[in-house]
Write a protein that holds these residues in place. Structure first.
Motif: not given
Ligand code: 1Q0
Length: 215
Positions: A2-8, A39-46, A53-56
């Protein structure tokens, strides 16, 4: 799990959040705006560590706005309109040079607002692109037409390096997690007018209040 799904990241989810941003009276709800960026930051991290440096920076700006929302004057921060009024009426914005309010909601949101213009331009390019188009080129063009003019040379250079390692169009569409490219294109077509509208409403509000150049 569930946790990793949440990060997706799911494109649909993010775009739905931006849909919720505008009230009937065309006010922008700060909470949904912030959630959209999360949500966009999640995408960026993936997409990989080069974008760290952008997501930070995005995360720290999101956090500043969250702190305002949950602070003792949180009720003044429900919409971007009420935030602007509250901070302006109470002298809480450094308008001409940096001073005692480096973390004003108005200043912080302006940075994300400028980035929203980049997103709008980039996604429109992505939507109308063909198989052979390069995401790095689309991204750089959108950046040069928007955010670049607000960034010093070092940042522009680092951004340019990061764009070069963006995944190609097929992999990028895959990451969006909504099925075949036709779906991505359809979802973008539906969502982009809403993102543009959020951008336009904010832009006009900031222009009316002379807030477009907050240092
Ligand atoms: C996919 C590639 C992402 C490229 C993002 C383009 C923006 C590049 C910006 C690089 C600058 C970041 C370093 C910090 C800059 C700050 O100096 C600047 C100004 O703040 P301040 O306090 O110094 O005055 N900060 C900013 O300009 C804010 C930048 C926020 C950028 C947030 C980008 C979030 C990206 C999301 C990826 C979306 C992927 C697209 C597909 C999504 C489909 C719905």
């Amino acid at each position: 799990s569930a946790a990793s799904q949440d990060q997706k990241f799911c494109l649909q989810e993010v775009l739905d959040t931006f849909k919720l941003c505008l009230s009937e009276k065309k006010e922008v709800y700060l909470q949904h705006y912030v959630d959209g960026w999360r949500g966009l930051v999640k995408l960026l991290n993936s997409l990989g560590n080069v974008f760290g440096f952008i997501s930070k920076d995005a995360v720290s700006k999101i956090q500043i706005l969250v702190n305002h929302l949950s602070g003792e004057n949180g009720s003044q921060y429900v919409t971007v309109q009420s935030m602007v009024k509250y901070e302006m009426d109470n002298g809480l914005v450094d308008l001409t040079k940096r001073g005692s309010h480096p973390e004003s909601g108005c200043r912080t949101l302006l940075r994300l607002h400028r980035a929203l213009r980049w997103l709008d331009l980039f996604l429109e390019r992505l939507r109308t692109s063909t198989e052979d188009d390069k995401t790095s080129v689309m991204c750089a063009e959108a950046y040069n037409q928007s955010l670049a003019r607000h960034h010093p040379w070092v940042v522009r250079t680092a951004a340019g390096v990061a764009f070069c390692v963006l995944p190609g169009r097929p992999a990028f569409f895959e990451v969006m997690n909504v099925g075949p490219p036709e779906n991505v294109v359809a979802i973008l077509g539906e969502a982009l007018p809403l993102i543009s509208e959020v951008y336009q409403v904010t832009e006009e509000l900031y222009a009316q209040n002379n807030l477009l150049d907050i240092p």
